[in-house]
Design a protein around this motif. Structure first.
Motif, PDB file in Angstrom:
ATOM      1  N   GLU A   1       0.782  -1.333   0.069  1.00  0.00           N
ATOM      2  CA  GLU A   1       0.014   0.093  -0.080  1.00  0.00           C
ATOM      3  C   GLU A   1       0.826   1.257  -0.113  1.00  0.00           C
ATOM      4  N   ASP A   2       1.976   1.205   0.583  1.00  0.00           N
ATOM      5  CA  ASP A   2       3.079   2.237   0.466  1.00  0.00           C
ATOM      6  C   ASP A   2       3.440   2.571  -0.682  1.00  0.00           C
ATOM      7  N   TRP A   3       3.736   1.634  -1.749  1.00  0.00           N
ATOM      8  CA  TRP A   3       4.078   1.940  -3.101  1.00  0.00           C
ATOM      9  C   TRP A   3       2.859   2.331  -3.879  1.00  0.00           C
ATOM     10  N   ILE A   4       1.730   1.794  -3.801  1.00  0.00           N
ATOM     11  CA  ILE A   4       0.566   2.135  -4.539  1.00  0.00           C
ATOM     12  C   ILE A   4       0.129   3.515  -3.991  1.00  0.00           C
ATOM     13  N   GLY A   5       0.276   3.891  -2.757  1.00  0.00           N
ATOM     14  CA  GLY A   5      -0.142   5.188  -2.304  1.00  0.00           C
ATOM     15  C   GLY A   5       0.659   6.511  -3.094  1.00  0.00           C
ATOM     16  N   THR A   6       2.110   6.103  -3.170  1.00  0.00           N
ATOM     17  CA  THR A   6       3.060   7.060  -3.474  1.00  0.00           C
ATOM     18  C   THR A   6       2.825   7.257  -5.036  1.00  0.00           C
ATOM     19  N   TRP A   7       2.651   6.095  -5.736  1.00  0.00           N
ATOM     20  CA  TRP A   7       3.317   5.834  -7.177  1.00  0.00           C
ATOM     21  C   TRP A   7       1.926   5.547  -8.147  1.00  0.00           C
ATOM     22  N   CYS A   8       0.893   5.555  -7.774  1.00  0.00           N
ATOM     23  CA  CYS A   8      -0.269   4.870  -8.527  1.00  0.00           C
ATOM     24  C   CYS A   8      -1.451   5.883  -8.178  1.00  0.00           C
ATOM     25  N   LEU A   9      -2.145   6.199  -9.213  1.00  0.00           N
ATOM     26  CA  LEU A   9      -3.440   6.967  -9.659  1.00  0.00           C
ATOM     27  C   LEU A   9      -4.226   5.971 -10.141  1.00  0.00           C
ATOM     28  N   TYR A  10      -5.492   5.794  -9.502  1.00  0.00           N
ATOM     29  CA  TYR A  10      -6.342   4.846 -10.073  1.00  0.00           C
ATOM     30  C   TYR A  10      -7.877   5.233  -9.455  1.00  0.00           C
ATOM     31  N   GLY A  11      -8.820   4.462 -10.175  1.00  0.00           N
ATOM     32  CA  GLY A  11      -9.965   4.473  -9.782  1.00  0.00           C
ATOM     33  C   GLY A  11     -11.023   4.835 -10.933  1.00  0.00           C
ATOM     34  N   SER A  12     -12.258   5.532 -10.751  1.00  0.00           N
ATOM     35  CA  SER A  12     -13.220   5.739 -11.627  1.00  0.00           C
ATOM     36  C   SER A  12     -12.760   7.175 -12.153  1.00  0.00           C
ATOM     37  N   PRO A  13     -13.156   7.613 -13.324  1.00  0.00           N
ATOM     38  CA  PRO A  13     -13.025   9.016 -13.484  1.00  0.00           C
ATOM     39  C   PRO A  13     -13.384  10.082 -12.549  1.00  0.00           C
ATOM     40  N   GLU A  14     -14.499   9.957 -11.793  1.00  0.00           N
ATOM     41  CA  GLU A  14     -15.072  10.651 -10.633  1.00  0.00           C
ATOM     42  C   GLU A  14     -13.821  10.834  -9.510  1.00  0.00           C
ATOM     43  N   THR A  15     -13.386   9.500  -9.231  1.00  0.00           N
ATOM     44  CA  THR A  15     -12.568   9.334  -8.054  1.00  0.00           C
ATOM     45  C   THR A  15     -10.979  10.194  -8.424  1.00  0.00           C
ATOM     46  N   VAL A  16     -10.671   9.763  -9.703  1.00  0.00           N
ATOM     47  CA  VAL A  16      -9.303  10.285 -10.006  1.00  0.00           C
ATOM     48  C   VAL A  16      -9.381  12.041 -10.175  1.00  0.00           C
ATOM     49  N   ILE A  17     -10.601  12.519 -10.462  1.00  0.00           N
ATOM     50  CA  ILE A  17     -10.966  13.970 -10.535  1.00  0.00           C
ATOM     51  C   ILE A  17     -10.806  14.478  -9.094  1.00  0.00           C
ATOM     52  N   GLU A  18     -11.307  13.781  -8.158  1.00  0.00           N
ATOM     53  CA  GLU A  18     -11.203  14.318  -6.663  1.00  0.00           C
ATOM     54  C   GLU A  18      -9.857  14.255  -6.246  1.00  0.00           C
ATOM     55  N   HIS A  19      -9.171  13.153  -6.575  1.00  0.00           N
ATOM     56  CA  HIS A  19      -7.725  12.979  -6.090  1.00  0.00           C
ATOM     57  C   HIS A  19      -6.996  14.056  -6.773  1.00  0.00           C
ATOM     58  N   LEU A  20      -7.251  14.373  -7.870  1.00  0.00           N
ATOM     59  CA  LEU A  20      -6.164  15.575  -8.476  1.00  0.00           C
ATOM     60  C   LEU A  20      -6.651  16.970  -8.156  1.00  0.00           C
ATOM     61  N   LYS A  21      -7.866  17.141  -7.649  1.00  0.00           N
ATOM     62  CA  LYS A  21      -7.905  18.592  -7.155  1.00  0.00           C
ATOM     63  C   LYS A  21      -7.065  19.120  -6.322  1.00  0.00           C
ATOM     64  N   PRO A  22      -6.769  18.694  -5.279  1.00  0.00           N
ATOM     65  CA  PRO A  22      -5.867  19.319  -4.594  1.00  0.00           C
ATOM     66  C   PRO A  22      -4.367  19.731  -5.126  1.00  0.00           C
TER      67      PRO A  22
END
Length: 357
Positions: free
Chosen positions: A291-312
């Motif tokens: 989970e540490d590697w995934i948390g740092t290096w991965c961006l994944y999910g539905s388009p809506e989840t990815v949008i919310e992740h990238l907003k900050p």
């Protein structure tokens, strides 16, 4: 991984890059790696970029990143200048000292010397870019690289001085080099000695704020600052989108399982390269399924989840997101996942973030 697969991989990557251009992406970034077989074009990504540039003249081309110790400074400068001319200045050259002993020893470089050779190569490159025909010779004596340049580098650069370099804004010296030159920078999502974790935004904020403060204090014209910030880049090594978060997570784990198998294959060759203290690697790449590697290096999910992740990240001022869409062995299924990600990013994520901006 086999030689008979190289041509198909090259053609698949050409097709994937062409699709990205058709879907409205701004740039294609290419790595610089040698001997390992997982991406044949990476052994000369400058040549591949030149080939793509003729087909996709609207695209920017970047390198993430060029392992500077593996390039003679004369060839480094010549090839960047040619690409700078061929792309009309749409070039972003990431620079770093490299990551693996196996690659270093193939070029006659000791792994422990890579950082110093990279710094000296970049200093020599600046001398070569500045040299006129009648200026004193540039003397080169840097590890395996020797030479004496009497005239000038041809062709000249298209961009004033030379194409933009992109250091990694990890160390203060690298961040300052980018800021003082008005160049963009790669913004890391971790702080050594730990190279993973589940709070990447905290690290991105720290590194980006330091870089931006230096950039704005450097006295550049506003348009130079704006351009540098527009290309300031946060990188995800694996980006994967699907219609639902559950589907994306399941498919991501398939991708990462194959990727980790490839990493373990490479680790065996790096172990063979670590024959003495000069080539001993002091850190180890974490398992990509943690989970540490995934948390740092991965961006994944539905388009809506990815949008919310990238907003900050957008609110912070990060101008560019580098999406690793073909990480791991490029099987037919992996390529299908990569194209699926391109489509969802293009049709649903990018428009939403542009509207918000």
């Amino acid at each position: 991984m086999a030689p008979e697969e190289d041509r198909a991989l090259i053609k698949d990557l050409e097709g994937h890059a062409t699709r990205a251009a058709e879907l409205g992406f701004d740039a294609i970034f290419l790595p610089d790696h040698h001997f390992n077989g997982y991406m044949p074009i990476a052994s000369d990504s400058y040549m591949f970029a030149a080939y793509l540039a003729a087909k996709l003249p609207q695209m920017y081309f970047g390198f993430s990143i060029t392992s500077v110790p593996l390039h003679h400074p004369v060839r480094f400068v010549e090839r960047i200048n040619i690409l700078d001319q061929l792309t009309d200045g749409k070039l972003l050259v990431g620079v770093g000292s490299g990551t693996t002993p196996e690659e270093m020893i193939g070029f006659g470089v000791n792994y422990q010397d890579a950082g110093a050779i990279a710094d000296r190569n970049l200093a020599i490159a600046e001398q070569l870019w500045a040299k006129g025909v009648e200026d004193p010779a540039v003397e080169i004596d840097n590890g395996p690289y020797k030479g004496r340049v009497l005239q000038r580098i041809a062709p000249a650069a298209y961009t004033p001085r030379h194409a933009r370099l992109m250091p990694v804004a990890m160390k203060e010296t690298s961040a300052r080099r980018a800021a003082e030159n008005g160049w963009p920078a790669f913004i890391p999502a971790f702080t050594p000695p730990v190279i993973g974790g589940t709070e990447p935004l905290k690290h991105v904020t720290k590194h980006f704020t330091a870089y931006r403060t230096m950039l704005e204090a450097a006295g550049h014209a506003p348009e130079i600052v704006a351009d540098a910030l527009s290309w300031s880049t946060h990188t995800y090594q694996v980006v994967h989108l699907a219609e639902t978060d559950e589907q994306a997570r399941t498919e991501l784990l398939e991708i990462l399982t194959s990727y980790q198998e490839a990493i373990e294959r490479e680790a065996a060759f790096n172990a063979r390269a670590e024959t003495d203290g000069a080539n001993k690697k002091t850190d180890r790449t974490p398992n990509a399924l943690t989970e540490d590697w995934i948390g740092t290096w991965c961006l994944y999910g539905s388009p809506e989840t990815v949008i919310e992740h990238l907003k900050p990240y957008a609110a912070l001022g990060i101008g560019n997101i580098l999406c690793g869409t073909t990480t791991g062995p490029l099987t037919a299924e992996r390529l299908r996942y990569a194209d699926q990600t391109l489509e969802l990013l293009s049709t649903r994520v990018m428009p939403a973030l542009r509207d918000a901006a």
